[in-house]
Motif scaffolding. Structure first.
Motif, PDB file in Angstrom:
ATOM      1  N   ASN A 451      75.757 -89.491  77.838  1.00 41.23           N
ATOM      2  CA  ASN A 451      75.912 -89.933  79.494  1.00 41.23           C
ATOM      3  C   ASN A 451      75.043 -88.946  80.036  1.00 41.23           C
ATOM      4  O   ASN A 451      75.752 -87.634  79.737  1.00 41.23           O
ATOM      5  CB  ASN A 451      77.030 -90.031  79.911  1.00 41.23           C
ATOM      6  N   ASN A 452      74.034 -89.049  81.207  1.00 45.20           N
ATOM      7  CA  ASN A 452      73.422 -87.246  81.669  1.00 45.20           C
ATOM      8  C   ASN A 452      72.933 -86.880  81.221  1.00 45.20           C
ATOM      9  O   ASN A 452      72.812 -85.382  81.268  1.00 45.20           O
ATOM     10  CB  ASN A 452      74.790 -87.541  82.294  1.00 45.20           C
ATOM     11  N   ASN A 453      72.420 -86.922  79.556  1.00 47.93           N
ATOM     12  CA  ASN A 453      71.184 -86.421  79.074  1.00 47.93           C
ATOM     13  C   ASN A 453      70.049 -86.054  78.991  1.00 47.93           C
ATOM     14  O   ASN A 453      69.294 -86.763  79.688  1.00 47.93           O
ATOM     15  CB  ASN A 453      71.528 -86.180  77.576  1.00 47.93           C
ATOM     16  N   VAL A 454      69.284 -84.414  79.313  1.00 44.34           N
ATOM     17  CA  VAL A 454      68.341 -84.916  79.750  1.00 44.34           C
ATOM     18  C   VAL A 454      67.357 -84.213  78.492  1.00 44.34           C
ATOM     19  O   VAL A 454      68.147 -82.540  77.720  1.00 44.34           O
ATOM     20  CB  VAL A 454      68.365 -84.038  80.533  1.00 44.34           C
ATOM     21  N   THR A 455      66.683 -84.913  77.948  1.00 44.55           N
ATOM     22  CA  THR A 455      66.039 -84.487  76.450  1.00 44.55           C
ATOM     23  C   THR A 455      64.727 -84.030  76.735  1.00 44.55           C
ATOM     24  O   THR A 455      64.111 -83.059  75.401  1.00 44.55           O
ATOM     25  CB  THR A 455      65.619 -85.220  75.504  1.00 44.55           C
ATOM     26  N   ASN A 456      64.078 -84.013  78.222  1.00 44.36           N
ATOM     27  CA  ASN A 456      63.039 -83.329  77.937  1.00 44.36           C
ATOM     28  C   ASN A 456      63.151 -81.989  78.915  1.00 44.36           C
ATOM     29  O   ASN A 456      61.649 -82.079  79.780  1.00 44.36           O
ATOM     30  CB  ASN A 456      61.999 -84.750  78.287  1.00 44.36           C
ATOM     31  N   GLY A 457      63.588 -81.365  79.163  1.00 47.08           N
ATOM     32  CA  GLY A 457      64.070 -80.446  80.395  1.00 47.08           C
ATOM     33  C   GLY A 457      63.228 -79.295  79.842  1.00 47.08           C
ATOM     34  O   GLY A 457      61.800 -79.410  79.075  1.00 47.08           O
ATOM     35  N   THR A 458      62.664 -78.519  81.264  1.00 41.97           N
ATOM     36  CA  THR A 458      61.784 -77.686  80.784  1.00 41.97           C
ATOM     37  C   THR A 458      62.744 -76.079  80.837  1.00 41.97           C
ATOM     38  O   THR A 458      64.161 -76.119  81.901  1.00 41.97           O
ATOM     39  CB  THR A 458      60.852 -77.198  81.719  1.00 41.97           C
ATOM     40  N   ALA A 459      62.079 -74.880  80.377  1.00 43.28           N
ATOM     41  CA  ALA A 459      63.185 -73.135  80.549  1.00 43.28           C
ATOM     42  C   ALA A 459      62.969 -73.123  82.578  1.00 43.28           C
ATOM     43  O   ALA A 459      63.996 -73.025  82.910  1.00 43.28           O
ATOM     44  CB  ALA A 459      62.187 -72.299  80.134  1.00 43.28           C
ATOM     45  N   ALA A 460      61.999 -73.608  82.607  1.00 35.24           N
ATOM     46  CA  ALA A 460      61.778 -73.588  84.320  1.00 35.24           C
ATOM     47  C   ALA A 460      63.395 -73.864  85.313  1.00 35.24           C
ATOM     48  O   ALA A 460      64.201 -73.583  85.940  1.00 35.24           O
ATOM     49  CB  ALA A 460      60.477 -73.550  85.450  1.00 35.24           C
ATOM     50  N   GLY A 461      63.806 -75.240  84.031  1.00 38.23           N
ATOM     51  CA  GLY A 461      64.412 -76.201  85.292  1.00 38.23           C
ATOM     52  C   GLY A 461      65.933 -75.807  84.848  1.00 38.23           C
ATOM     53  O   GLY A 461      67.103 -76.673  85.287  1.00 38.23           O
ATOM     54  N   ALA A 462      65.958 -74.913  83.602  1.00 37.23           N
ATOM     55  CA  ALA A 462      67.428 -74.730  82.763  1.00 37.23           C
ATOM     56  C   ALA A 462      67.670 -73.427  83.236  1.00 37.23           C
ATOM     57  O   ALA A 462      68.754 -73.549  83.951  1.00 37.23           O
ATOM     58  CB  ALA A 462      67.275 -74.848  81.209  1.00 37.23           C
ATOM     59  N   VAL A 463      67.049 -72.498  83.620  1.00 34.09           N
ATOM     60  CA  VAL A 463      67.736 -71.260  84.107  1.00 34.09           C
ATOM     61  C   VAL A 463      66.852 -70.051  84.700  1.00 34.09           C
ATOM     62  O   VAL A 463      65.369 -70.620  84.715  1.00 34.09           O
ATOM     63  CB  VAL A 463      68.173 -70.272  83.116  1.00 34.09           C
ATOM     64  N   THR A 464      66.962 -69.915  85.401  1.00 33.76           N
ATOM     65  CA  THR A 464      66.717 -68.930  86.605  1.00 33.76           C
ATOM     66  C   THR A 464      67.561 -67.539  85.903  1.00 33.76           C
ATOM     67  O   THR A 464      68.768 -67.763  86.149  1.00 33.76           O
ATOM     68  CB  THR A 464      66.266 -69.434  88.377  1.00 33.76           C
ATOM     69  N   GLY A 465      66.790 -66.689  86.983  1.00 31.29           N
ATOM     70  CA  GLY A 465      67.360 -64.535  86.542  1.00 31.29           C
ATOM     71  C   GLY A 465      67.986 -64.610  85.285  1.00 31.29           C
ATOM     72  O   GLY A 465      68.568 -63.824  84.350  1.00 31.29           O
ATOM     73  N   GLY A 466      67.269 -65.715  84.190  1.00 34.47           N
ATOM     74  CA  GLY A 466      67.600 -65.255  82.508  1.00 34.47           C
ATOM     75  C   GLY A 466      68.514 -65.988  82.389  1.00 34.47           C
ATOM     76  O   GLY A 466      68.969 -67.036  80.754  1.00 34.47           O
ATOM     77  N   TYR A 467      69.918 -66.766  83.403  1.00 35.64           N
ATOM     78  CA  TYR A 467      70.549 -67.523  82.529  1.00 35.64           C
ATOM     79  C   TYR A 467      71.849 -67.870  83.527  1.00 35.64           C
ATOM     80  O   TYR A 467      72.143 -69.217  83.070  1.00 35.64           O
ATOM     81  CB  TYR A 467      72.182 -66.283  81.474  1.00 35.64           C
ATOM     82  N   LEU A 468      71.385 -67.977  84.700  1.00 36.64           N
ATOM     83  CA  LEU A 468      71.503 -68.919  85.795  1.00 36.64           C
ATOM     84  C   LEU A 468      71.618 -70.091  85.628  1.00 36.64           C
ATOM     85  O   LEU A 468      70.352 -70.164  85.307  1.00 36.64           O
ATOM     86  CB  LEU A 468      71.766 -67.881  87.438  1.00 36.64           C
ATOM     87  N   PRO A 469      72.210 -71.025  86.195  1.00 35.03           N
ATOM     88  CA  PRO A 469      71.335 -72.768  86.202  1.00 35.03           C
ATOM     89  C   PRO A 469      70.453 -72.157  87.261  1.00 35.03           C
ATOM     90  O   PRO A 469      70.725 -72.343  88.168  1.00 35.03           O
ATOM     91  CB  PRO A 469      72.847 -73.478  86.248  1.00 35.03           C
ATOM     92  N   ALA A 470      69.437 -73.492  86.474  1.00 32.96           N
ATOM     93  CA  ALA A 470      67.963 -73.268  87.646  1.00 32.96           C
ATOM     94  C   ALA A 470      68.556 -75.449  88.461  1.00 32.96           C
ATOM     95  O   ALA A 470      69.436 -76.091  87.952  1.00 32.96           O
ATOM     96  CB  ALA A 470      67.003 -73.625  87.217  1.00 32.96           C
ATOM     97  N   ALA A 471      67.881 -75.149  89.239  1.00 33.11           N
ATOM     98  CA  ALA A 471      67.596 -76.710  89.946  1.00 33.11           C
ATOM     99  C   ALA A 471      67.662 -77.853  89.249  1.00 33.11           C
ATOM    100  O   ALA A 471      68.390 -78.192  89.644  1.00 33.11           O
ATOM    101  CB  ALA A 471      66.967 -77.192  91.187  1.00 33.11           C
ATOM    102  N   ALA A 472      67.220 -78.596  88.558  1.00 32.58           N
ATOM    103  CA  ALA A 472      67.276 -79.070  87.431  1.00 32.58           C
ATOM    104  C   ALA A 472      68.713 -79.402  87.053  1.00 32.58           C
ATOM    105  O   ALA A 472      68.827 -80.100  86.953  1.00 32.58           O
ATOM    106  CB  ALA A 472      65.948 -79.530  86.633  1.00 32.58           C
TER     107      ALA A 472
END
Length: 534
Positions: A451-472
């Protein structure tokens, strides 16, 4: 897909803390599991660490005048008195003293192997006080390692403001850099919990005499039948510049555990710049939470030969450039012995993995192989490679399939599953076909089953500042990891977010970790090339 050569891994210097949380190739070892996973009661999120008493003195200054009882004075390195740990430890405490460092010279054994039944050898215990600095000398660096043998214990319980540091002599002399690695052998902990790779013909996995030898050591033996076995505790510990290669496909890691039981406590561990794996787990039933792996050259986490346990709250950030082949963020192996028992059965929750390899020999960020009944939840995976490199098929495929229904007759808990995982990858699958079925389709079916897996995410949507979670990634509904706990246990805890940390106010990884060009955690313990001053 973002250009990862330009992805900054320089992290915020005032970030803030979450709630709780192999070698591959010819020498990879088989993996199955042991029945019910045994876990200790959870530890509440710690309050700010108290100031040790007496207050530790800075290591900067004058070398100590002498060495503590039980160690040998071997001279001065810089401003530190070097005190050698004996090659055999039966009962020794390493106190924190101003101007003192403790030396590992060659192989240091804690106790003598007591066997799977715990009736042979000699029990030993090594206690290490908060803030202690231990280093391996340069004379025989590839042979310098610490071995906690079966039936013995290590009590290495640092503090958030006084971590215990294991490192190499070059680090003390100021010659280690952020590219240094493989300068000593690391830490081996052997226990009496079940494994699947018995070295005796006719002995079944999980039997008291089912045992094997830790690679690279010659005679450190692990395995047995005691699921709840305790090898002690390691908390707030850094292991730097370890992971020597003894011979091809025969390496030591940052920390190697073999048959270690669930009575052992591993929390707040950082492995930095290991030339092989960060942690390699050979069977056993122990758990791990609050883990940081930075600059690791091979697999950040590697599990084998029937490990059954839990990992929660893990950050893995590889080198900015890593050209070694066959290096994964997590590898789960079986070594072509997939249906040996116990089978591997792991539950991995709240992880953030930044995989940087662009080498074609490492086709994916995660490699769950046959015999691995794993569930991944609440994760973020970022890589230029594919997300997954699995063995899959509609047939048994020689016993290797990770996509098979549960089968209690062979201790099989069911197929690989993902829930609430954000994948920012070049593709879902690293393979095209196996077992007569397109692997990509098989993997897609696995992911759809979750459930709730995202298989087509982007690096910008994944993390910000190197490792903090991004908006997506923050928008992904979290899976309740607590539902994965066996009846009567509560190791995994529920979170409202995916990834290892919830955001800039989540600071569990700060203070006790060291900073590097892999990850700047705003740590008061300083750069990985230096040492705490308070």
């Amino acid at each position: 897909m973002a250009d990862f050569k330009r992805l900054s891994l320089v992290l915020l210097t005032s970030c803030a803390a979450a709630s709780l949380a192999a070698c591959d190739g010819a020498s990879s070892v088989a993996s199955p599991g042991e029945g019910v996973i045994v876990v200790p009661a959870p530890t509440p999120a710690p309050a700010p660490a108290p100031t040790p008493t007496p207050t530790p003195t800075s290591t900067a200054g004058t070398p100590a005048a002498s060495c503590p009882t039980g160690t040998t004075d071997v001279g001065i390195i810089g401003n530190l008195r070097s005190c050698r740990i004996p090659s055999l430890v039966t009962n020794l405490t390493l106190p924190r003293r101003a101007g003192t460092a403790y030396e590992i010279n060659g192989r240091v054994d804690v106790g003598v192997d007591r066997g799977g039944a715990g009736t042979a050898g000699t029990a030993g215990n090594l206690t290490i006080e908060p803030g202690v600095l231990i280093y391996a000398n340069t004379t025989n660096a590839e042979n310098d390692f610490l071995s906690i043998n079966r039936g013995s214990t290590i009590i290495a319980e640092g503090l958030a403001n006084a971590p215990i540091i294991f490192t190499a002599e070059q680090n003390l002399r100021g010659t280690a850099t952020d590219e240094s690695q493989g300068l000593w052998g690391g830490i081996i902990i052997a226990g009496r919990a079940p494994i699947s790779n018995c070295n005796l013909s006719g002995v079944g996995g999980g039997a008291v005499n089912c045992e094997n030898t830790v690679e690279g050591t010659g005679n450190v033996i692990y395995g047995g039948a005691t699921s709840g076995d305790s090898s002690g505790v390691m908390r707030y510990v850094q292991v730097r510049y370890s992971g020597t290669v003894i011979s091809p496909n025969n390496e030591l890691q940052g920390i190697t555990t073999g048959g270690v039981g669930s009575g052992t406590r591993f929390e707040y561990l950082q492995i930095h710049n290991s030339s092989d794996d960060g942690i390699e787990i050979f069977g056993g039933t122990h758990n791990l939470r609050y883990f940081v792996g930075t600059g690791i050259d091979d697999d950040t986490l590697d599990t084998d030969v029937g490990w059954k346990g839990f990992i929660q709250f893990a950050i893995g950030i590889q080198k900015p450039v890593n050209n070694q082949s066959d290096n994964f963020m997590m590898e789960i192996d079986s070594n072509n012995n997939e249906d040996a028992v116990p089978r591997q059965n792991g539950r991995i929750a709240n992880f953030t993995f930044i995989h940087t390899s662009t080498n074609s020999g490492t086709p994916a960020a995660l490699r769950p192989r046959g015999g691995a009944d794993f569930t991944f939840v609440n994760g973020i995976v970022v890589t230029q490679q594919a997300c997954l490199n699995v063995i899959a098929g509609t047939t048994d495929n020689g016993g290797k399939s990770t996509i098979r229904p549960a089968n209690p007759a062979i201790d099989e808990a069911g197929p690989l599953r993902f829930n609430s995982v954000y994948f920012a990858c070049s593709a879902l699958s690293a393979e095209t076909a196996q077992g007569g079925v397109t692997v990509t389709n098989a993997e897609q079916a696995e992911l759809v089953a979750g459930n709730n897996n995202v298989t087509n995410g982007t690096a910008a949507g994944a993390v910000t500042g190197g490792y903090l979670p991004a908006a997506a990634a923050l928008a992904v509904p979290a899976f309740n990891a607590a539902t994965l706990n066996p009846a009567g246990s509560a190791f995994l805890v529920q979170t409202s977010y995916i990834g290892a940390v919830s955001g800039p106010n989540d600071t569990w990884y700060q203070g006790w970790t060291c900073n590097s060009n892999r990850a700047n955690f705003g740590s008061t313990s300083g750069a990985c090339t230096g040492f705490p001053t308070t």
